[in-house]
Design an enzyme around this catalytic site. Structure first.
Site, PDB file in Angstrom:
ATOM      1  N   GLN A   1      -2.604 101.580 -65.513  1.00  0.00           N
ATOM      2  CA  GLN A   1      -1.832 100.449 -66.017  1.00  0.00           C
ATOM      3  C   GLN A   1      -2.739  99.278 -66.413  1.00  0.00           C
ATOM      4  OE1 GLN A   1       1.400 100.693 -66.745  1.00  0.00           O
ATOM      5  NE2 GLN A   1       1.122 102.806 -66.053  1.00  0.00           N
ATOM      6  N   GLU A   2      -3.849  99.118 -65.708  1.00  0.00           N
ATOM      7  CA  GLU A   2      -4.812  98.086 -66.083  1.00  0.00           C
ATOM      8  C   GLU A   2      -5.279  98.287 -67.513  1.00  0.00           C
ATOM      9  OE1 GLU A   2      -8.097  97.983 -63.404  1.00  0.00           O
ATOM     10  OE2 GLU A   2      -6.892  97.478 -61.659  1.00  0.00           O
TER      11      GLU A   2
ATOM     12  N   ASP B   1      -6.718  83.815 -57.276  1.00  0.00           N
ATOM     13  CA  ASP B   1      -5.642  84.732 -57.661  1.00  0.00           C
ATOM     14  C   ASP B   1      -4.299  84.016 -57.739  1.00  0.00           C
ATOM     15  OD1 ASP B   1      -7.475  86.851 -57.702  1.00  0.00           O
ATOM     16  OD2 ASP B   1      -7.130  87.307 -55.596  1.00  0.00           O
TER      17      ASP B   1
ATOM     18  N   GLY C   1     -17.547  98.354 -64.922  1.00  0.00           N
ATOM     19  CA  GLY C   1     -17.175  97.860 -66.245  1.00  0.00           C
ATOM     20  C   GLY C   1     -16.158  98.702 -66.988  1.00  0.00           C
TER      21      GLY C   1
ATOM     22  N   ASN D   1     -12.849  98.351 -67.276  1.00  0.00           N
ATOM     23  CA  ASN D   1     -11.958  97.509 -68.073  1.00  0.00           C
ATOM     24  C   ASN D   1     -12.704  96.878 -69.244  1.00  0.00           C
ATOM     25  OD1 ASN D   1      -9.086  97.233 -67.230  1.00  0.00           O
ATOM     26  ND2 ASN D   1     -10.001  96.848 -65.224  1.00  0.00           N
TER      27      ASN D   1
ATOM     28  N   ASN E   1      -8.054  86.888 -65.837  1.00  0.00           N
ATOM     29  CA  ASN E   1      -8.452  87.820 -64.789  1.00  0.00           C
ATOM     30  C   ASN E   1      -7.392  88.885 -64.620  1.00  0.00           C
ATOM     31  OD1 ASN E   1     -10.085  88.772 -62.565  1.00  0.00           O
ATOM     32  ND2 ASN E   1      -8.556  87.907 -61.177  1.00  0.00           N
TER      33      ASN E   1
ATOM     34  N   ARG F   1     -23.309  78.303 -54.529  1.00  0.00           N
ATOM     35  CA  ARG F   1     -22.300  78.758 -55.486  1.00  0.00           C
ATOM     36  C   ARG F   1     -22.224  77.795 -56.672  1.00  0.00           C
ATOM     37  NH1 ARG F   1     -18.468  82.443 -54.834  1.00  0.00           N
ATOM     38  NH2 ARG F   1     -18.908  82.552 -52.594  1.00  0.00           N
TER      39      ARG F   1
ATOM     40  N   HIS G   1      -5.857  91.464 -61.590  1.00  0.00           N
ATOM     41  CA  HIS G   1      -5.863  91.617 -60.134  1.00  0.00           C
ATOM     42  C   HIS G   1      -4.971  92.787 -59.745  1.00  0.00           C
ATOM     43  CE1 HIS G   1      -6.294  90.424 -55.959  1.00  0.00           C
ATOM     44  NE2 HIS G   1      -4.992  90.565 -55.814  1.00  0.00           N
TER      45      HIS G   1
ATOM     46  N   MET H   1     -16.710  90.054 -59.195  1.00  0.00           N
ATOM     47  CA  MET H   1     -16.400  89.850 -57.775  1.00  0.00           C
ATOM     48  C   MET H   1     -17.038  88.571 -57.240  1.00  0.00           C
ATOM     49  SD  MET H   1     -14.443  92.372 -57.477  1.00  0.00           S
ATOM     50  CE  MET H   1     -14.108  92.352 -55.723  1.00  0.00           C
ATOM     51  N   ARG H   2     -16.674  87.471 -57.869  1.00  0.00           N
ATOM     52  CA  ARG H   2     -17.148  86.168 -57.429  1.00  0.00           C
ATOM     53  C   ARG H   2     -15.983  85.196 -57.430  1.00  0.00           C
ATOM     54  NH1 ARG H   2     -21.824  84.740 -55.305  1.00  0.00           N
ATOM     55  NH2 ARG H   2     -21.785  82.780 -56.452  1.00  0.00           N
TER      56      ARG H   2
ATOM     57  N   LEU I   1     -14.965  81.692 -58.291  1.00  0.00           N
ATOM     58  CA  LEU I   1     -15.531  80.693 -59.191  1.00  0.00           C
ATOM     59  C   LEU I   1     -15.241  79.286 -58.699  1.00  0.00           C
ATOM     60  CD1 LEU I   1     -14.489  82.448 -62.495  1.00  0.00           C
ATOM     61  CD2 LEU I   1     -16.831  82.218 -61.631  1.00  0.00           C
TER      62      LEU I   1
ATOM     63  N   SER J   1      -1.639  92.715 -62.044  1.00  0.00           N
ATOM     64  CA  SER J   1      -1.253  91.470 -62.713  1.00  0.00           C
ATOM     65  C   SER J   1      -2.415  90.935 -63.544  1.00  0.00           C
ATOM     66  CB  SER J   1      -0.861  90.395 -61.684  1.00  0.00           C
ATOM     67  OG  SER J   1       0.131  90.852 -60.790  1.00  0.00           O
TER      68      SER J   1
END
Length: 214
Positions: free
Chosen positions: A173-174, A145, A12, A14, A107, A65, A109, A90-91, A93, A136
Site C-alpha cells: 500500500q505504501e 508523526d 530506499g 519507496n 513523510n 542534532r 508512516h 530514521m531521524r 527532525l 499514512s
C-alpha cells in the site's frame, strides 16, 4: 516539473518507486537528489543506478542534532527542491529544519495515524490484537508523526499473521499511495494551511483522504 529531494536511511524501496513513477511521468516531478544519513544505506547505490545525484551526510559526524540538521538543510537547499520526501529517513527532525521546508515536506508512516506513532508499529498492532492496520502519508510538522494526514490505506490483519507478513502487506500500500500524494503536491492540488491539509481546496479530515475512494 517540480524538483524532488528524497531523504533515506536504508534500502530506499519507496525512493525507487517514486523515482520510477517520475520517470514514467506518473508524477509531475523529477528526483534531483537522494541524501542518506548512513554511509551504508543500500538505497544510495540504487539511486546511483537510476542516474540520480546522491550524497551521504552522516549524523555521526556532528555533535548535536541541531548542527546536523543545519548542515542537512543547507545540503538539501543546494538542490533547490520544490518537494522534500522522507522515505525511511530514521531521524527526528528539529523544529528549525521542519520550518524551513514547511508545506513541502512529506513523510510516510506505517500505521493508521494518529494510532501508533513512533517505532515498531507492526508489532504493536499484532500485540494489541488489532484486526486492521495500515499506512499514512502526512505533512511533516514539529510534532513527531503528528502532521496533518493526507492519505491513508488500510490492510487487514489475519489470525496467525507474522510481523513480516503484515509489513509486506503494508509495503504494497505504501508503494501505491506515496507516489499519488507526491504527485498531488507537485501539481499544486495539495497544500498545507493553518487549518490542515487541503486537496483541491477542500480541507481533509483527521484521517486524510481515503485511498479506497480514489
Amino acid at each position: 516539473m517540480k524538483r524532488i529531494v528524497i531523504l533515506i536511511s536504508g534500502s530506499g524501496s519507496n525512493m525507487v518507486n517514486i523515482a520510477e513513477q517520475c520517470a514514467n511521468q506518473r508524477i509531475a516531478g523529477l528526483v534531483v537528489a537522494v541524501i542518506a544519513n548512513k554511509a551504508g544505506a543500500a538505497g544510495i547505490k540504487k539511486a546511483e543506478a537510476l542516474g540520480i545525484d546522491t550524497a551521504v551526510l552522516s549524523h555521526r559526524d556532528f555533535e548535536s542534532r541541531e548542527s546536523y540538521d543545519q548542515a542537512l538543510a543547507a545540503l538539501v537547499e543546494e538542490y533547490q527542491p520544490d518537494v522534500v520526501v522522507l522515505a525511511g529517513f530514521m531521524r527526528i527532525l528539529t523544529a528549525d529544519f521542519v520550518q524551513q521546508f514547511q508545506g513541502r515536506l512529506l513523510n510516510i508512516h506505517p500505521s493508521l495515524l494518529p494510532k501508533y506513532k513512533g517505532l515498531n508499529t507492526h508489532a504493536r498492532a499484532l500485540e494489541n490484537g488489532d484486526t486492521e492496520h495500515g499506512v499514512s502519508v502526512h505533512f511533516v510538522t514539529e510534532e513527531l508523526d503528528g502532521g496533518p494526514v493526507v492519505l491513508q490505506a488500510k490492510v487487514p490483519i489475519f489470525p496467525g499473521d507474522t510481523e513480516e507478513e503484515l509489513q509486506q502487506r503494508v509495503h504494497e500500500q505504501e508503494y501505491r499511495i506515496y507516489p499519488l500524494v507526491v504527485h498531488w503536491l507537485c501539481t499544486d492540488r495539495l497544500r498545507l494551511t493553518a487549518q490542515g491539509a487541503e486537496l483541491d481546496g477542500q480541507l481533509l479530515g483527521a484521517s486524510g483522504y481515503a485511498a479506497e475512494d480514489d
